[in-house]
Motif scaffolding. Sequence first.
Motif, PDB file in Angstrom:
ATOM      1  N   GLN A  97      49.598  19.113  37.635  1.00  0.00           N
ATOM      2  CA  GLN A  97      49.038  18.348  38.755  1.00  0.00           C
ATOM      3  C   GLN A  97      47.823  18.585  38.987  1.00  0.00           C
ATOM      4  O   GLN A  97      46.940  17.485  39.347  1.00  0.00           O
ATOM      5  CB  GLN A  97      49.821  19.204  40.316  1.00  0.00           C
ATOM      6  CG  GLN A  97      49.514  18.477  41.506  1.00  0.00           C
ATOM      7  CD  GLN A  97      49.992  19.023  42.594  1.00  0.00           C
ATOM      8  OE1 GLN A  97      50.782  20.142  42.477  1.00  0.00           O
ATOM      9  NE2 GLN A  97      49.623  18.946  43.897  1.00  0.00           N
ATOM     10  N   THR A 101      45.476  14.985  39.150  1.00  0.00           N
ATOM     11  CA  THR A 101      44.949  14.566  40.363  1.00  0.00           C
ATOM     12  C   THR A 101      43.462  14.661  40.378  1.00  0.00           C
ATOM     13  O   THR A 101      42.683  14.306  41.279  1.00  0.00           O
ATOM     14  CB  THR A 101      45.580  15.324  41.513  1.00  0.00           C
ATOM     15  OG1 THR A 101      45.389  16.780  41.484  1.00  0.00           O
ATOM     16  CG2 THR A 101      46.997  15.262  41.823  1.00  0.00           C
ATOM     17  N   GLU A 102      42.881  15.684  39.514  1.00  0.00           N
ATOM     18  CA  GLU A 102      41.461  16.049  39.400  1.00  0.00           C
ATOM     19  C   GLU A 102      40.689  15.289  38.610  1.00  0.00           C
ATOM     20  O   GLU A 102      39.458  15.168  38.475  1.00  0.00           O
ATOM     21  CB  GLU A 102      41.162  17.193  39.573  1.00  0.00           C
ATOM     22  CG  GLU A 102      41.761  18.063  40.894  1.00  0.00           C
ATOM     23  CD  GLU A 102      41.723  19.400  40.898  1.00  0.00           C
ATOM     24  OE1 GLU A 102      40.899  20.094  40.195  1.00  0.00           O
ATOM     25  OE2 GLU A 102      42.376  20.107  41.933  1.00  0.00           O
ATOM     26  N   HIS A 132      52.265   8.794  45.195  1.00  0.00           N
ATOM     27  CA  HIS A 132      51.506   9.662  46.295  1.00  0.00           C
ATOM     28  C   HIS A 132      50.215   9.817  46.019  1.00  0.00           C
ATOM     29  O   HIS A 132      49.342   9.477  47.123  1.00  0.00           O
ATOM     30  CB  HIS A 132      52.417  10.988  46.314  1.00  0.00           C
ATOM     31  CG  HIS A 132      51.739  11.832  47.404  1.00  0.00           C
ATOM     32  ND1 HIS A 132      52.057  11.661  48.678  1.00  0.00           N
ATOM     33  CD2 HIS A 132      50.931  12.850  47.277  1.00  0.00           C
ATOM     34  CE1 HIS A 132      51.312  12.515  49.469  1.00  0.00           C
ATOM     35  NE2 HIS A 132      50.538  13.461  48.538  1.00  0.00           N
ATOM     36  N   TYR A 133      49.747   9.969  44.761  1.00  0.00           N
ATOM     37  CA  TYR A 133      48.462  10.409  44.389  1.00  0.00           C
ATOM     38  C   TYR A 133      47.741   9.073  43.918  1.00  0.00           C
ATOM     39  O   TYR A 133      46.497   8.989  43.508  1.00  0.00           O
ATOM     40  CB  TYR A 133      48.537  11.477  43.455  1.00  0.00           C
ATOM     41  CG  TYR A 133      48.578  12.893  43.840  1.00  0.00           C
ATOM     42  CD1 TYR A 133      47.648  13.413  44.787  1.00  0.00           C
ATOM     43  CD2 TYR A 133      49.706  13.372  43.748  1.00  0.00           C
ATOM     44  CE1 TYR A 133      47.965  14.771  45.326  1.00  0.00           C
ATOM     45  CE2 TYR A 133      49.930  14.470  44.352  1.00  0.00           C
ATOM     46  CZ  TYR A 133      49.118  15.431  45.070  1.00  0.00           C
ATOM     47  OH  TYR A 133      49.266  16.570  45.786  1.00  0.00           O
ATOM     48  N   GLN A 134      48.287   7.978  44.145  1.00  0.00           N
ATOM     49  CA  GLN A 134      47.917   6.772  43.680  1.00  0.00           C
ATOM     50  C   GLN A 134      47.158   6.513  42.215  1.00  0.00           C
ATOM     51  O   GLN A 134      46.215   6.118  41.883  1.00  0.00           O
ATOM     52  CB  GLN A 134      46.715   6.163  44.524  1.00  0.00           C
ATOM     53  CG  GLN A 134      47.334   6.078  46.086  1.00  0.00           C
ATOM     54  CD  GLN A 134      46.294   5.795  47.224  1.00  0.00           C
ATOM     55  OE1 GLN A 134      45.308   6.073  47.034  1.00  0.00           O
ATOM     56  NE2 GLN A 134      46.951   5.041  48.169  1.00  0.00           N
TER      57      GLN A 134
END
Length: 193
Positions: A97, A101-102, A132-134
Amino acid sequence: MKVHNVEMIMSAVRPEQYPEEGYPEFALAGRSNVGKSSFINKMIGRKSLARTSSKPGKTQTLNFYKIEEQLFFVDVPGYGYAKVSKSSREAWGKFIQQYMTEREHLRAVIQIVDLRHPPTADDCTMYDFLVHYQIPTIVIATKADKIPRGKWEKHKKIVRETLEMRSEDPLLIFSSEKGIGVEEAWKEIESRM
């Protein structure tokens, strides 16, 4: 892309271990036995750089493959494999994750599903996470050689509907056995570099 130079340069679990070259990165996500290693090997024209295993759940780190000094494939641990301890799965979940995401160099996640079967609940959860996190996603439906060509569209429709795919995310048919879809997959990747 013609691939001549490729090397597995590192395994990482923390951001400070990630490579610093700044090349575009494409993460590979999929169930433990869906054929991620076979996909990587077919795409780079190697027999066994990414180790395929009869034991699902073998990849436990982010494995960075540098290709032609231009990009990285990042193999992430497979999901949905029951024989791995819950604490291991949770630890993987956290660093996957965090990476997805980063990581600013991540251009897209290549999610691999099995064309022969509707996507599993785990596949749907993974795709929902990406939406959700595009995170841009390329869905690769593999093992196409196991289905008559005339039924591909029907199976693609099932994948699209089960995952509730965004219209902008491509769904490509692939077979590492027969080399189906390699050029299309490279086109999709190169268009995002």
